[in-house]
Scaffold this active site. Structure first.
Site, short mmCIF file in Angstrom:
data_model
loop_
_atom_site.label_atom_id
_atom_site.label_comp_id
_atom_site.label_asym_id
_atom_site.label_seq_id
_atom_site.Cartn_x
_atom_site.Cartn_y
_atom_site.Cartn_z
N TYR A 11 0.83 -1.23 0.00
CA TYR A 11 0.00 0.00 0.00
C TYR A 11 0.87 1.28 0.00
CZ TYR A 11 -3.19 3.40 2.31
OH TYR A 11 -3.92 4.50 2.68
N SER A 74 3.44 -6.36 9.28
CA SER A 74 2.91 -5.18 9.97
C SER A 74 1.56 -5.38 10.67
CB SER A 74 2.80 -4.01 8.98
OG SER A 74 1.90 -4.35 7.97
N TYR A 138 5.35 -6.02 17.08
CA TYR A 138 5.53 -5.25 15.84
C TYR A 138 6.31 -3.96 16.12
CZ TYR A 138 4.25 -1.93 12.21
OH TYR A 138 4.30 -0.96 11.25
N HIS A 184 -7.53 -2.94 9.51
CA HIS A 184 -7.58 -1.49 9.73
C HIS A 184 -9.01 -0.95 9.67
CE1 HIS A 184 -3.15 -1.53 8.49
NE2 HIS A 184 -3.24 -1.39 9.79
N1 UFG Z 1 -10.83 -0.59 15.40
C1 UFG Z 1 -12.13 -0.92 15.71
N2 UFG Z 1 -12.73 -1.88 14.96
C2 UFG Z 1 -12.11 -2.51 13.93
C3 UFG Z 1 -10.78 -2.15 13.61
C4 UFG Z 1 -10.16 -1.18 14.38
O1 UFG Z 1 -12.74 -0.40 16.65
O2 UFG Z 1 -12.73 -3.39 13.30
C5 UFG Z 1 -10.18 0.47 16.19
C6 UFG Z 1 -8.89 0.01 16.85
O3 UFG Z 1 -9.17 -0.59 18.10
C7 UFG Z 1 -8.13 1.32 16.97
C8 UFG Z 1 -8.61 2.13 15.75
O4 UFG Z 1 -9.81 1.50 15.33
O5 UFG Z 1 -8.52 1.99 18.12
C9 UFG Z 1 -7.62 2.11 14.62
O6 UFG Z 1 -7.25 0.77 14.38
P1 UFG Z 1 -6.38 0.30 13.13
O7 UFG Z 1 -6.28 -1.18 13.19
O8 UFG Z 1 -6.95 0.92 11.89
O9 UFG Z 1 -4.98 1.00 13.37
P2 UFG Z 1 -4.01 0.93 14.65
O10 UFG Z 1 -4.16 2.24 15.35
O11 UFG Z 1 -4.20 -0.27 15.46
O12 UFG Z 1 -2.59 0.74 13.99
C10 UFG Z 1 -2.09 1.53 12.96
C11 UFG Z 1 -1.08 0.73 12.16
C12 UFG Z 1 0.12 0.40 13.01
C13 UFG Z 1 0.68 1.67 13.59
C14 UFG Z 1 -0.39 2.43 14.32
C15 UFG Z 1 0.19 3.71 14.82
O13 UFG Z 1 -1.66 -0.46 11.69
O14 UFG Z 1 1.09 -0.18 12.21
O15 UFG Z 1 -1.48 2.66 13.46
O16 UFG Z 1 -0.76 4.64 15.10
F1 UFG Z 1 1.66 1.39 14.47
#
Ligand code: UFG
Length: 320
Positions: A11, A74, A138, A184
């Site tokens: 991506y 990741s 990670y 995500h």
């Molecule tokens: N979330 C939900 N439901 C879902 C998916 C995610 O509520 O189905 C929430 C997660 O709990 C989190 C937020 O949405 O609070 C964002 O989640 P993402 O999975 O989109 O992203 P993350 O914040 O977990 O992680 C991303 C990258 C990492 C990076 C991080 C840094 O994937 O590699 O941002 O901010 F380290």
């Protein structure tokens, strides 16, 4: 410049490769296609399919001005269940890359680091001077690579920059986020809008935030790509610089879902689920250092625009 883009079928890597080509650079993409897609490699880039750890010496032997290293494992959850895959796939591979760069005299490196190196922040927005205490494997592997880069830069004169991404989102025309295993938030919510999922799960409504859901700093992938070009231009031999990349504004999970409802016109049913392991409550960047040193200015900070670009990409792929 002649540049090697590892992970250029993924991506962020494919969007950056496209922008590098537009800026007039010669681009070679190296990707093993374990999670990337060959058709995401932009036209104009030479594509080499291979495992970095095995082929990097041969590839760099032809002579490059720099490497942009995106290739990595990741997924936070997977990194907790299968840490060896991350220590080998991320750290050992990066050391092979650094050794090959040293051997062949490749002068510049831009590395995809992450906000996950900080862990649960003590101070928000997070500056680069914040303590690093990753809460997941990670983030720990990315931090280990950052340390390795610091010592290679000091000892061998590498001009290196680590860019710590916060939550990358949006798309660049036909290049966007399409992971086989999607975890995500924004792409999952858009799958609901497409009818591919019945609802989105909200991971916890009892966080210490205004509406009880986690807050993140969403950055448009094109603004992120621009920072890579600036990092290449501003790198100095023997220095390892670290920059946070985010907009400095946080949006809660509920705010993101509401924005997706507005952009797609779909009701997007949401159900509250338990918290997800390893999630910090709030992650918001201070990107003041990138603004000051690199002259970086995010131009697509509006969350509605970010979601709109992701939605246009998602819908176009669905209809194709
Ligand atoms: N979330 C939900 N439901 C879902 C998916 C995610 O509520 O189905 C929430 C997660 O709990 C989190 C937020 O949405 O609070 C964002 O989640 P993402 O999975 O989109 O992203 P993350 O914040 O977990 O992680 C991303 C990258 C990492 C990076 C991080 C840094 O994937 O590699 O941002 O901010 F380290």
């Amino acid at each position: 410049m002649k540049l090697l883009v590892t992970g250029g079928a993924g991506y962020v890597g494919s969007v950056c490769a496209a922008r590098l080509l537009e800026a007039g650079h010669e681009v070679v993409v190296l990707d093993d296609l374990s999670t990337g897609h060959e058709d995401a490699v932009p036209a104009g880039a030479r594509f080499i399919r291979g495992d970095i750890a095995e082929v990097i010496g041969d590839v760099l032997a032809e002579g490059f001005d720099g490497v942009l290293h995106f290739a990595a494992k990741s997924l936070v959850g997977e990194s907790m269940q299968d840490p060896g895959k991350y220590w080998t796939g991320n750290v050992l591979t990066a050391i092979r890359l650094l050794d090959a760069m040293k051997e062949h005299g490749t002068p510049k490196l831009v590395f995809s680091s992450t906000a996950a190196t900080y862990g649960e922040p003590r101070e928000v927005p997070i500056p680069e001077t914040a303590p690093t205490a990753p809460t997941n494997t990670y983030g720990a592997t990315k931090l280990a690579i950052d340390h390795a880069i610091t010592s290679y830069a000091a000892a061998h004169g590498l001009a290196a920059t680590s860019l710590r991404y916060f939550n990358v989102a949006g798309a660049y025309g036909s290049i966007g986020e399409r992971h086989a295993t999607e975890t995500h938030l924004i792409p999952l919510v858009l799958q609901v809008a497409l009818g591919q999922r019945e609802h989105i799960s909200i991971y916890g409504e009892d966080w210490p935030t205004e509406d009880g859901t986690c807050v993140r700093d969403y950055i448009h992938v094109l603004d992120l790509a621009d920072a890579h070009l600036l990092a290449l231009e501003n790198a100095t031999a023997g220095e390892h610089r670290i920059y946070n990349l985010g907009n400095g504004t946080g949006f809660s999970v509920k705010q993101v879902i509401d924005t997706c409802r507005e952009v797609t016109g779909h009701p997007i049913p949401a159900v509250v689920a338990p918290r997800r392991a390893g999630d910090p409550a709030v992650l918001v960047a201070s990107a003041e250092r990138a603004r000051a040193d690199l002259g970086w200015k995010p131009e697509r900070a509006d969350i509605t625009g970010i979601v709109r670009d992701a939605w246009e990409f998602t819908r176009a792929r669905h209809e194709a």
